[in-house]
Design an enzyme around this catalytic site. Structure first.
Site, mmCIF file in Angstrom:
data_model
loop_
_atom_site.group_PDB
_atom_site.id
_atom_site.type_symbol
_atom_site.label_atom_id
_atom_site.label_comp_id
_atom_site.label_asym_id
_atom_site.label_seq_id
_atom_site.Cartn_x
_atom_site.Cartn_y
_atom_site.Cartn_z
ATOM 1 N N SER A 1 0.862 -0.931 0.196
ATOM 2 C CA SER A 1 -0.188 -0.103 -0.095
ATOM 3 C C SER A 1 0.958 1.587 -0.294
ATOM 4 C CB SER A 1 -0.355 -0.180 1.247
ATOM 5 O OG SER A 1 -1.423 1.590 1.303
ATOM 6 N N TYR B 1 -2.497 -0.222 10.942
ATOM 7 C CA TYR B 1 -2.748 -0.394 9.069
ATOM 8 C C TYR B 1 -0.922 0.069 8.324
ATOM 9 C CZ TYR B 1 -3.861 -1.220 4.540
ATOM 10 O OH TYR B 1 -3.726 -1.502 3.502
#
Length: 251
Positions: free
Chosen positions: A150, A163
Protein backbone atom coordinates in the site's frame (compact mmCIF):
# COMPACT_ATOMS: atom_id res chain seq x y z
CA UNK A 1 11.42 -11.61 -30.38
CA UNK A 2 7.81 -12.71 -30.64
CA UNK A 3 5.18 -10.02 -30.86
CA UNK A 4 3.57 -8.75 -27.65
CA UNK A 5 0.12 -10.19 -28.32
CA UNK A 6 1.47 -13.70 -28.87
CA UNK A 7 3.64 -13.52 -25.77
CA UNK A 8 0.92 -12.08 -23.55
CA UNK A 9 -1.73 -14.55 -24.66
CA UNK A 10 0.52 -17.52 -23.80
CA UNK A 11 2.10 -16.20 -20.59
CA UNK A 12 -0.71 -17.43 -18.33
CA UNK A 13 -1.77 -20.72 -19.91
CA UNK A 14 -1.73 -23.47 -17.32
CA UNK A 15 -0.15 -21.30 -14.62
CA UNK A 16 -1.09 -22.40 -11.12
CA UNK A 17 -1.79 -19.34 -9.01
CA UNK A 18 -2.67 -18.93 -5.33
CA UNK A 19 -4.47 -15.67 -4.51
CA UNK A 20 -4.98 -14.94 -0.82
CA UNK A 21 -7.94 -12.71 -0.06
CA UNK A 22 -9.31 -13.79 -3.42
CA UNK A 23 -13.01 -13.33 -2.77
CA UNK A 24 -13.27 -9.52 -2.77
CA UNK A 25 -11.56 -6.41 -4.11
CA UNK A 26 -8.18 -6.80 -5.79
CA UNK A 27 -8.06 -10.55 -5.17
CA UNK A 28 -11.46 -11.15 -6.76
CA UNK A 29 -10.65 -8.99 -9.79
CA UNK A 30 -7.32 -10.77 -10.20
CA UNK A 31 -8.90 -14.23 -10.00
CA UNK A 32 -11.42 -13.37 -12.71
CA UNK A 33 -8.85 -11.75 -15.01
CA UNK A 34 -6.14 -14.38 -14.63
CA UNK A 35 -8.68 -17.16 -15.12
CA UNK A 36 -9.80 -15.45 -18.33
CA UNK A 37 -6.17 -15.52 -19.50
CA UNK A 38 -5.90 -19.27 -18.99
CA UNK A 39 -4.52 -19.61 -15.47
CA UNK A 40 -5.74 -22.08 -12.87
CA UNK A 41 -6.48 -20.11 -9.70
CA UNK A 42 -7.00 -21.10 -6.10
CA UNK A 43 -8.50 -18.37 -3.96
CA UNK A 44 -8.96 -18.25 -0.22
CA UNK A 45 -10.94 -16.05 2.15
CA UNK A 46 -12.51 -16.05 5.58
CA UNK A 47 -16.14 -16.14 4.45
CA UNK A 48 -17.90 -18.72 2.30
CA UNK A 49 -20.47 -16.50 0.60
CA UNK A 50 -18.09 -14.11 -1.22
CA UNK A 51 -15.92 -17.07 -2.19
CA UNK A 52 -18.91 -18.76 -3.81
CA UNK A 53 -19.91 -15.53 -5.53
CA UNK A 54 -16.44 -15.15 -7.03
CA UNK A 55 -16.46 -18.75 -8.27
CA UNK A 56 -19.91 -18.14 -9.79
CA UNK A 57 -18.62 -15.01 -11.56
CA UNK A 58 -15.74 -17.00 -13.05
CA UNK A 59 -18.04 -19.84 -14.10
CA UNK A 60 -20.56 -17.46 -15.67
CA UNK A 61 -17.86 -16.26 -18.06
CA UNK A 62 -17.16 -19.87 -19.09
CA UNK A 63 -13.62 -19.65 -17.76
CA UNK A 64 -11.44 -22.44 -16.34
CA UNK A 65 -12.84 -23.54 -12.99
CA UNK A 66 -11.20 -21.93 -9.99
CA UNK A 67 -10.85 -23.51 -6.55
CA UNK A 68 -11.94 -21.84 -3.31
CA UNK A 69 -10.81 -22.57 0.24
CA UNK A 70 -12.42 -20.99 3.28
CA UNK A 71 -9.60 -20.26 5.71
CA UNK A 72 -8.42 -17.63 8.16
CA UNK A 73 -4.77 -16.83 7.44
CA UNK A 74 -4.22 -15.29 10.87
CA UNK A 75 -3.40 -18.79 12.12
CA UNK A 76 -0.91 -21.45 11.18
CA UNK A 77 -3.80 -23.89 10.85
CA UNK A 78 -5.48 -21.70 8.23
CA UNK A 79 -2.26 -21.32 6.25
CA UNK A 80 -1.65 -25.09 6.30
CA UNK A 81 -5.21 -25.68 5.08
CA UNK A 82 -4.67 -23.43 2.07
CA UNK A 83 -1.26 -24.86 1.15
CA UNK A 84 -2.55 -28.42 1.50
CA UNK A 85 -5.22 -27.48 -1.04
CA UNK A 86 -2.56 -26.00 -3.32
CA UNK A 87 -0.83 -29.40 -3.36
CA UNK A 88 -3.91 -31.62 -3.56
CA UNK A 89 -6.33 -29.52 -5.62
CA UNK A 90 -4.12 -27.20 -7.66
CA UNK A 91 -1.37 -29.78 -8.12
CA UNK A 92 1.52 -27.36 -7.64
CA UNK A 93 2.27 -23.67 -7.64
CA UNK A 94 3.77 -21.21 -10.11
CA UNK A 95 2.71 -17.84 -8.66
CA UNK A 96 1.73 -16.63 -5.19
CA UNK A 97 -0.25 -13.40 -4.88
CA UNK A 98 -0.19 -12.28 -1.24
CA UNK A 99 -3.21 -10.01 -1.03
CA UNK A 100 -5.31 -10.82 2.06
CA UNK A 101 -5.34 -7.86 4.44
CA UNK A 102 -7.54 -5.99 6.87
CA UNK A 103 -7.79 -2.28 7.57
CA UNK A 104 -7.16 -0.82 10.99
CA UNK A 105 -6.73 2.56 12.60
CA UNK A 106 -4.54 3.88 15.37
CA UNK A 107 -2.59 2.12 18.10
CA UNK A 108 -4.74 4.15 20.50
CA UNK A 109 -7.70 1.99 19.41
CA UNK A 110 -8.34 -1.56 20.58
CA UNK A 111 -5.87 -3.74 22.43
CA UNK A 112 -3.15 -6.34 22.07
CA UNK A 113 -5.39 -9.12 20.72
CA UNK A 114 -6.81 -6.77 18.06
CA UNK A 115 -3.36 -5.69 16.89
CA UNK A 116 -2.11 -9.28 16.95
CA UNK A 117 -4.90 -10.40 14.63
CA UNK A 118 -4.11 -7.61 12.16
CA UNK A 119 -0.37 -8.31 12.26
CA UNK A 120 -0.97 -12.03 11.78
CA UNK A 121 -3.21 -11.42 8.79
CA UNK A 122 -1.47 -8.48 7.12
CA UNK A 123 2.18 -9.38 7.65
CA UNK A 124 2.88 -12.80 9.16
CA UNK A 125 0.60 -14.54 6.65
CA UNK A 126 2.58 -12.93 3.81
CA UNK A 127 5.77 -14.26 5.35
CA UNK A 128 4.42 -17.75 5.98
CA UNK A 129 2.83 -18.12 2.54
CA UNK A 130 6.03 -16.84 0.95
CA UNK A 131 8.09 -19.47 2.75
CA UNK A 132 5.70 -22.20 1.62
CA UNK A 133 5.79 -20.92 -1.95
CA UNK A 134 9.60 -20.74 -2.00
CA UNK A 135 9.83 -24.34 -0.77
CA UNK A 136 7.73 -25.36 -3.77
CA UNK A 137 9.55 -23.12 -6.25
CA UNK A 138 13.08 -24.26 -5.37
CA UNK A 139 12.94 -27.58 -7.19
CA UNK A 140 11.74 -25.93 -10.39
CA UNK A 141 14.22 -23.05 -10.14
CA UNK A 142 11.39 -20.67 -11.01
CA UNK A 143 8.33 -19.01 -9.54
CA UNK A 144 6.98 -15.59 -8.64
CA UNK A 145 5.72 -13.91 -5.49
CA UNK A 146 3.56 -10.81 -5.82
CA UNK A 147 3.00 -8.88 -2.59
CA UNK A 148 0.18 -6.36 -2.52
CA UNK A 149 1.29 -3.55 -0.26
CA UNK A 150 0.00 0.00 0.00
CA UNK A 151 1.02 3.60 -0.51
CA UNK A 152 0.50 3.84 3.26
CA UNK A 153 4.00 2.40 3.71
CA UNK A 154 5.37 5.73 2.46
CA UNK A 155 2.57 8.23 3.12
CA UNK A 156 2.00 7.05 6.71
CA UNK A 157 -1.38 8.64 7.25
CA UNK A 158 -2.42 9.97 10.63
CA UNK A 159 -4.71 7.71 12.70
CA UNK A 160 -3.69 4.54 10.84
CA UNK A 161 -0.52 3.58 12.71
CA UNK A 162 -1.36 -0.13 13.03
CA UNK A 163 -2.19 -0.54 9.34
CA UNK A 164 0.83 1.54 8.34
CA UNK A 165 3.08 -0.69 10.46
CA UNK A 166 1.93 -3.78 8.56
CA UNK A 167 2.34 -2.21 5.12
CA UNK A 168 5.74 -0.76 5.96
CA UNK A 169 6.68 -4.22 7.18
CA UNK A 170 5.60 -5.75 3.85
CA UNK A 171 7.71 -3.18 2.01
CA UNK A 172 10.86 -4.00 3.98
CA UNK A 173 10.18 -7.74 3.89
CA UNK A 174 9.74 -7.67 0.10
CA UNK A 175 12.90 -5.70 -0.56
CA UNK A 176 15.04 -7.98 1.60
CA UNK A 177 13.46 -11.24 0.45
CA UNK A 178 13.98 -10.41 -3.22
CA UNK A 179 17.74 -10.36 -2.63
CA UNK A 180 17.55 -13.81 -1.05
CA UNK A 181 15.46 -15.58 -3.68
CA UNK A 182 16.49 -14.01 -6.99
CA UNK A 183 19.59 -16.27 -7.21
CA UNK A 184 17.16 -19.22 -6.97
CA UNK A 185 15.34 -18.07 -10.11
CA UNK A 186 12.37 -16.77 -8.12
CA UNK A 187 10.99 -13.33 -8.89
CA UNK A 188 9.39 -11.00 -6.37
CA UNK A 189 7.21 -7.96 -7.05
CA UNK A 190 5.79 -5.43 -4.60
CA UNK A 191 2.72 -3.51 -5.80
CA UNK A 192 1.74 -0.48 -3.71
CA UNK A 193 -1.63 0.90 -4.80
CA UNK A 194 -3.23 4.15 -3.76
CA UNK A 195 -6.96 4.35 -3.11
CA UNK A 196 -8.75 1.33 -4.60
CA UNK A 197 -12.41 0.33 -4.51
CA UNK A 198 -12.22 -2.45 -1.92
CA UNK A 199 -14.02 -3.35 1.31
CA UNK A 200 -11.38 -1.37 3.25
CA UNK A 201 -12.73 1.91 1.91
CA UNK A 202 -15.38 3.26 4.31
CA UNK A 203 -17.37 5.13 1.64
CA UNK A 204 -20.64 3.83 0.22
CA UNK A 205 -20.78 2.09 -3.16
CA UNK A 206 -22.22 5.23 -4.75
CA UNK A 207 -19.53 7.45 -3.22
CA UNK A 208 -16.77 5.13 -4.43
CA UNK A 209 -18.20 5.08 -7.96
CA UNK A 210 -18.22 8.87 -7.92
CA UNK A 211 -14.58 8.93 -6.78
CA UNK A 212 -13.65 6.52 -9.58
CA UNK A 213 -15.37 8.75 -12.14
CA UNK A 214 -13.45 11.73 -10.77
CA UNK A 215 -10.14 9.78 -11.00
CA UNK A 216 -9.73 9.94 -7.23
CA UNK A 217 -9.99 6.17 -6.76
CA UNK A 218 -9.07 3.14 -8.86
CA UNK A 219 -11.33 0.18 -9.62
CA UNK A 220 -9.86 -3.13 -8.46
CA UNK A 221 -9.69 -4.23 -12.11
CA UNK A 222 -6.89 -1.70 -12.71
CA UNK A 223 -4.67 -3.43 -10.15
CA UNK A 224 -5.53 -6.83 -11.62
CA UNK A 225 -4.33 -5.65 -15.04
CA UNK A 226 -1.11 -4.36 -13.48
CA UNK A 227 -0.55 -7.78 -11.91
CA UNK A 228 -1.09 -9.46 -15.27
CA UNK A 229 1.35 -7.08 -16.96
CA UNK A 230 4.05 -7.91 -14.45
CA UNK A 231 3.48 -11.67 -14.67
CA UNK A 232 3.85 -11.47 -18.45
CA UNK A 233 7.31 -9.92 -18.33
CA UNK A 234 10.10 -11.94 -20.00
CA UNK A 235 12.03 -14.21 -17.59
CA UNK A 236 15.08 -11.93 -17.45
CA UNK A 237 13.01 -8.81 -16.73
CA UNK A 238 11.77 -8.04 -13.23
CA UNK A 239 9.29 -5.35 -12.31
CA UNK A 240 10.46 -4.93 -8.73
CA UNK A 241 8.20 -2.24 -7.30
CA UNK A 242 5.08 -0.79 -8.87
CA UNK A 243 3.29 2.22 -7.37
CA UNK A 244 -0.19 2.86 -8.79
CA UNK A 245 -2.32 5.79 -7.75
CA UNK A 246 -5.44 7.47 -9.11
CA UNK A 247 -4.63 10.41 -11.35
CA UNK A 248 -6.12 12.92 -8.92
CA UNK A 249 -5.07 11.32 -5.65
CA UNK A 250 -2.64 14.11 -4.90
CA UNK A 251 -0.40 13.31 -1.96
Amino acid sequence: MEDFNSHFSSAFLGKKILITGGSTGIGRASAILLSSLGAKCLICGRNDEPLRETLAAIKSKKLPDAIAVEADLSSGEGIRKVLDAVDSELGGLDILINNAALGYGSITDGGYEDWQYILNTNLLAYMACSQEAINRFKSAGAGQIINIGSMSADVREEKSSVYVATKAGIQGFSEALRKEINPLGIRLLLIEPGAVDTDMQPASKEEKLEQIEKHEMLPADDIAWAIAFCIAQPPASDVVNLKIRPHLQLI
